[in-house]
Design a protein around this motif. Structure first.
Motif, mmCIF file in Angstrom:
data_model
loop_
_atom_site.group_PDB
_atom_site.id
_atom_site.type_symbol
_atom_site.label_atom_id
_atom_site.label_comp_id
_atom_site.label_asym_id
_atom_site.label_seq_id
_atom_site.Cartn_x
_atom_site.Cartn_y
_atom_site.Cartn_z
ATOM 1 N N GLU A 59 0.854 -1.295 -0.061
ATOM 2 C CA GLU A 59 0.185 0.255 0.081
ATOM 3 C C GLU A 59 0.975 1.219 -0.059
ATOM 4 O O GLU A 59 1.254 1.817 1.012
ATOM 5 C CB GLU A 59 -0.827 -0.091 1.219
ATOM 6 C CG GLU A 59 -1.858 -1.189 1.258
ATOM 7 C CD GLU A 59 -3.074 -0.645 0.564
ATOM 8 O OE1 GLU A 59 -3.423 0.219 0.378
ATOM 9 O OE2 GLU A 59 -4.088 -1.670 0.178
ATOM 10 N N THR A 60 1.264 1.683 -1.167
ATOM 11 C CA THR A 60 2.130 2.684 -1.364
ATOM 12 C C THR A 60 1.703 3.630 -2.265
ATOM 13 O O THR A 60 0.823 3.362 -3.401
ATOM 14 C CB THR A 60 3.417 2.570 -1.624
ATOM 15 O OG1 THR A 60 3.551 2.000 -3.033
ATOM 16 C CG2 THR A 60 4.363 1.510 -0.762
ATOM 17 N N ASP A 61 1.931 5.148 -2.288
ATOM 18 C CA ASP A 61 1.584 5.996 -3.212
ATOM 19 C C ASP A 61 2.441 6.332 -4.062
ATOM 20 O O ASP A 61 2.338 7.161 -4.991
ATOM 21 C CB ASP A 61 0.891 7.340 -2.499
ATOM 22 C CG ASP A 61 -0.476 7.083 -1.836
ATOM 23 O OD1 ASP A 61 -1.211 6.231 -2.191
ATOM 24 O OD2 ASP A 61 -0.665 7.939 -0.865
ATOM 25 N N ARG A 62 3.643 5.785 -4.180
ATOM 26 C CA ARG A 62 4.601 6.061 -5.118
ATOM 27 C C ARG A 62 4.504 5.151 -6.467
ATOM 28 O O ARG A 62 4.161 3.969 -6.246
ATOM 29 C CB ARG A 62 5.758 5.814 -4.493
ATOM 30 C CG ARG A 62 6.356 4.333 -4.188
ATOM 31 C CD ARG A 62 7.902 4.314 -3.703
ATOM 32 N NE ARG A 62 8.113 2.904 -3.443
ATOM 33 C CZ ARG A 62 8.444 1.849 -4.518
ATOM 34 N NH1 ARG A 62 8.711 2.287 -5.477
ATOM 35 N NH2 ARG A 62 8.772 0.512 -3.987
ATOM 36 N N ARG A 63 4.946 5.858 -7.551
ATOM 37 C CA ARG A 63 4.590 4.929 -8.750
ATOM 38 C C ARG A 63 6.273 4.271 -8.647
ATOM 39 O O ARG A 63 7.314 4.691 -8.708
ATOM 40 C CB ARG A 63 4.713 6.223 -9.797
ATOM 41 C CG ARG A 63 3.403 6.625 -9.843
ATOM 42 C CD ARG A 63 3.188 7.711 -11.054
ATOM 43 N NE ARG A 63 2.092 8.262 -10.886
ATOM 44 C CZ ARG A 63 1.558 9.281 -11.759
ATOM 45 N NH1 ARG A 63 2.354 9.349 -12.998
ATOM 46 N NH2 ARG A 63 0.565 9.837 -11.726
ATOM 47 N N PRO A 73 1.668 0.080 -15.913
ATOM 48 C CA PRO A 73 1.955 0.340 -14.482
ATOM 49 C C PRO A 73 1.244 -0.557 -13.479
ATOM 50 O O PRO A 73 0.174 -1.046 -13.602
ATOM 51 C CB PRO A 73 1.689 1.883 -14.133
ATOM 52 C CG PRO A 73 0.717 2.035 -15.389
ATOM 53 C CD PRO A 73 0.921 1.006 -16.334
ATOM 54 N N THR A 74 1.709 -0.740 -12.377
ATOM 55 C CA THR A 74 1.298 -1.503 -11.310
ATOM 56 C C THR A 74 0.423 -0.884 -10.524
ATOM 57 O O THR A 74 0.315 0.447 -10.470
ATOM 58 C CB THR A 74 2.518 -2.055 -10.207
ATOM 59 O OG1 THR A 74 3.153 -1.249 -10.062
ATOM 60 C CG2 THR A 74 3.507 -3.082 -11.284
ATOM 61 N N ILE A 75 -0.478 -1.626 -9.720
ATOM 62 C CA ILE A 75 -1.436 -0.947 -8.826
ATOM 63 C C ILE A 75 -0.966 -0.873 -7.605
ATOM 64 O O ILE A 75 -0.790 -1.788 -6.847
ATOM 65 C CB ILE A 75 -2.620 -1.675 -9.071
ATOM 66 C CG1 ILE A 75 -3.324 -1.858 -10.207
ATOM 67 C CG2 ILE A 75 -3.725 -0.879 -8.034
ATOM 68 C CD1 ILE A 75 -4.645 -2.915 -10.436
ATOM 69 N N ALA A 105 -5.634 10.606 -8.076
ATOM 70 C CA ALA A 105 -4.876 9.573 -8.939
ATOM 71 C C ALA A 105 -4.557 10.004 -10.227
ATOM 72 O O ALA A 105 -5.017 10.767 -10.857
ATOM 73 C CB ALA A 105 -6.081 8.541 -8.806
ATOM 74 N N PRO A 106 -3.567 9.191 -10.926
ATOM 75 C CA PRO A 106 -3.166 9.567 -12.216
ATOM 76 C C PRO A 106 -4.264 9.077 -13.249
ATOM 77 O O PRO A 106 -5.101 8.158 -12.756
ATOM 78 C CB PRO A 106 -1.961 8.630 -12.296
ATOM 79 C CG PRO A 106 -1.906 7.403 -11.400
ATOM 80 C CD PRO A 106 -2.810 8.166 -10.000
ATOM 81 N N MET A 107 -4.409 9.782 -14.141
ATOM 82 C CA MET A 107 -5.533 9.654 -15.073
ATOM 83 C C MET A 107 -5.008 8.240 -15.938
ATOM 84 O O MET A 107 -3.853 8.066 -16.200
ATOM 85 C CB MET A 107 -5.699 10.831 -16.086
ATOM 86 C CG MET A 107 -7.047 10.589 -17.057
ATOM 87 S SD MET A 107 -7.252 11.870 -18.114
ATOM 88 C CE MET A 107 -6.000 11.235 -19.550
ATOM 89 N N ILE A 108 -6.125 7.688 -16.398
ATOM 90 C CA ILE A 108 -5.880 6.324 -17.356
ATOM 91 C C ILE A 108 -5.086 6.819 -18.625
ATOM 92 O O ILE A 108 -5.404 7.955 -18.924
ATOM 93 C CB ILE A 108 -6.916 5.528 -17.570
ATOM 94 C CG1 ILE A 108 -7.917 6.239 -18.358
ATOM 95 C CG2 ILE A 108 -7.508 5.099 -16.252
ATOM 96 C CD1 ILE A 108 -9.372 5.279 -18.541
#
Length: 164
Positions: A59-63, A73-75, A105-108
């Motif tokens: 559970e991280t917010d880093r890309r 990209p991973t979730i 959140a980043p846009m798809i």
């Protein structure tokens, strides 16, 4: 004549099968050799292995960095219980173009708005609604097998250092 050959072939096959099923093969444990470790550990195939604990999802917010161009990209969060089907896509509650400003959140990707002919659509393409077909969560686990993967940037750096 052709039917007779087929009939003889079937009869021979049945006879071979009968002979093989009646013969028994005795395998002694000394012939098996030493046990080999695999993904089951050292548990023999005829025994039930103790299953590992279900791992926790990161559970991280880093890309995460991607290993190759166009890698999905991973979730970075849990998706247990998310509804993802032809009628409802819960991922779009945060990742849709209209929701990213409030969710953060980043846009798809813009590629998700293209149809199979490469034409851009106003909404997400119907063939892009099953997110976890390409995007996966990451679990906190040790690797089960060794990995010597080297990304392209590292390979290019090695090649450049050899050339100089």
């Amino acid at each position: 004549m052709k039917n007779l050959v087929s009939l003889r072939f079937i009869a021979a096959a049945l006879l071979c099968g009968l002979v093989l099923s009646l013969s028994t093969v005795e395998v002694r444990s000394q012939d098996a050799g030493p046990p080999i470790a695999n993904l089951r550990g050292m548990t023999p195939l005829d025994q039930e292995a103790t299953p590992p604990r279900i791992p926790q999802t990161e559970e991280t917010d880093r890309r995460r960095a991607r290993n190759y161009p166009e890698q999905p990209p991973t979730i970075p969060h849990r998706i247990d219980g998310y509804q993802l089907d032809a009628n409802v896509n819960q991922c779009l509650s945060c990742h849709a173009r209209s929701r990213v400003s409030e969710s953060g959140a980043p846009m798809i990707s813009i590629t998700h708005f293209m149809d199979r002919d490469g034409q851009f659509l106003a909404t997400v393409s119907a063939r892009r609604y099953f997110c976890n077909q390409c995007h996966v969560t990451q679990d906190r686990v040790a690797p089960m097998v060794g990995n010597s993967f080297v990304d392209i940037d590292s390979l290019l750096a090695i090649e450049n250092s050899k050339a100089n």
